[in-house]
Design a protein around this motif. Structure first.
Motif, mmCIF file in Angstrom:
data_model
loop_
_atom_site.group_PDB
_atom_site.id
_atom_site.type_symbol
_atom_site.label_atom_id
_atom_site.label_comp_id
_atom_site.label_asym_id
_atom_site.label_seq_id
_atom_site.Cartn_x
_atom_site.Cartn_y
_atom_site.Cartn_z
ATOM 1 N N TRP A 107 0.845 -1.205 0.000
ATOM 2 C CA TRP A 107 0.000 0.000 0.000
ATOM 3 C C TRP A 107 0.878 1.253 0.000
ATOM 4 N N LEU A 108 1.850 1.286 0.913
ATOM 5 C CA LEU A 108 2.715 2.467 1.028
ATOM 6 C C LEU A 108 3.598 2.640 -0.208
ATOM 7 N N ILE A 109 4.057 1.516 -0.763
ATOM 8 C CA ILE A 109 4.921 1.603 -1.952
ATOM 9 C C ILE A 109 4.127 2.149 -3.140
ATOM 10 N N ILE A 110 2.921 1.642 -3.323
ATOM 11 C CA ILE A 110 2.091 2.132 -4.443
ATOM 12 C C ILE A 110 1.762 3.613 -4.243
ATOM 13 N N GLN A 111 1.512 3.984 -3.001
ATOM 14 C CA GLN A 111 1.222 5.395 -2.693
ATOM 15 C C GLN A 111 2.432 6.282 -3.023
#
Length: 328
Positions: free
Chosen positions: A252-256
């Motif tokens: 989630w954080l990487i895609i964000q």
């Protein structure tokens, strides 16, 4: 192992980092070849050759950098050739595509506990070097390698029946996620790595307790430790990155972060590629909780073991399933 890792992660000089990596390599080889099985010996030789080549490249890279800039400091990697050589060396050490060929084979030839060390602890020093030099690496090269790793890790894991090989390709796929964000947010790479270590550690220790090496033995392991197998299912789904579990957090954080960096295409591609991984994790999770094998097996049915589950497995499994609410 502890000494080598400590030296590498705490050093600022290329020579001490290299020495730490060498100590690490020499420390793990006896653990790989402990069983004296031909496959284990083969795995240890493959591991030694690859790591020796990678260490040579690393040393070569640091010497070129020192020759041109007069700097032996790890963070002062300013020469483009050095940067390219270092990326190659660390990719070989980690098992990133296209230098991944050794990793599944070595993992398959190692005992489960050693395979766990190879997948987690042994990757810490190279990741640390990547972290320290992240500002001087080539973004295009890293993104290409990351997407290729995610693709190949997912694709090759689909048709495996040996659990260690599945987890090896899973590791390659996760390394792709770590590498793609390395330049833009190195701290996120480290966090992803830590969470990956927790989840993989829990998986390997559980498999070691139930002595499951193949999918067929995994199907009959539920009679031994039903509760542990249920937790294994949760851990595997967490590795797959399903939302309520811990493994969803890094993805989630990487895609964000990729979206913030205007790399929506890369984010979309790597997110779609993670579906390949999801498929084989779901298959493993299904096998780990299946109550009756769909076809007759030659294995004897195993009955409940009276041996209590270790606290380490319990805590790692809990962390790998329930840490999402701790996220910022």
């Amino acid at each position: 192992l502890v000494l080598g890792t400590s030296i590498t992660i705490s050093s600022s000089h290329w020579m001490s980092a290299w020495a730490g990596l060498e100590i690490n390599t020499l420390a793990i080889i006896p653990l790989i070849s402990k069983s004296h099985h031909p496959r284990a010996i083969e795995a240890s030789i493959k591991y030694f050759l690859v790591q020796a080549a990678a260490s040579t490249l690393l040393l070569f890279s640091s010497m070129i950098n020192a020759w041109h800039t007069g700097q032996w400091d790890i963070t002062q990697l300013n020469h483009p050739t050095s940067s390219l050589l270092l990326t190659t060396a660390i990719a070989m050490k980690l098992g990133l595509v296209p230098f991944h060929f050794w990793f599944p084979e070595v993992l398959q030839g190692s005992p489960l506990t050693t395979a766990m060390l190879l997948s987690t602890v042994m990757k810490f020093p190279p990741i640390t070097i990547f972290f320290l030099t992240s500002h001087s690496l080539n973004p295009t090269l890293l993104t290409t390698m990351a997407v290729a790793s995610a693709a190949l890790g997912g694709w090759m894991g689909l048709n495996q029946t040996q659990i260690r090989k599945v987890l090896a390709f899973s590791s390659i796929s996760h390394l792709g996620w770590m590498t793609i964000i390395l330049i833009y947010n190195p701290e996120l790479t480290l966090m992803t790595f830590y969470l990956y270590c927790i989840m993989t550690g829990a998986t390997f220790l559980t498999l070691n307790t139930t002595k499951s090496l193949k999918l067929s033995t995994m199907m009959t392991a539920w009679t031994k430790t039903p509760a542990l197998n249920t937790m294994l299912m949760m851990t595997l789904l967490s590795l797959a990155g399903l939302p309520p579990l811990t493994g969803f957090l890094p993805k989630w954080l990487i895609i964000q972060e990729l979206s913030k960096q205007e790399m929506s295409t890369s984010a979309t591609i790597i997110a779609i590629l993670s579906l390949l991984g999801l498929f084989f994790y779901l298959r493993l999770a299904y096998y780990s909780t299946i109550t009756l094998p769909p076809n007759p097996t030659n294995h004897m049915k195993q009955w409940h073991t009276s041996k209590p589950t270790s606290t380490l497995i319990a805590s790692l499994s809990s962390l790998s399933a329930l840490s999402l609410p701790l996220s910022p």
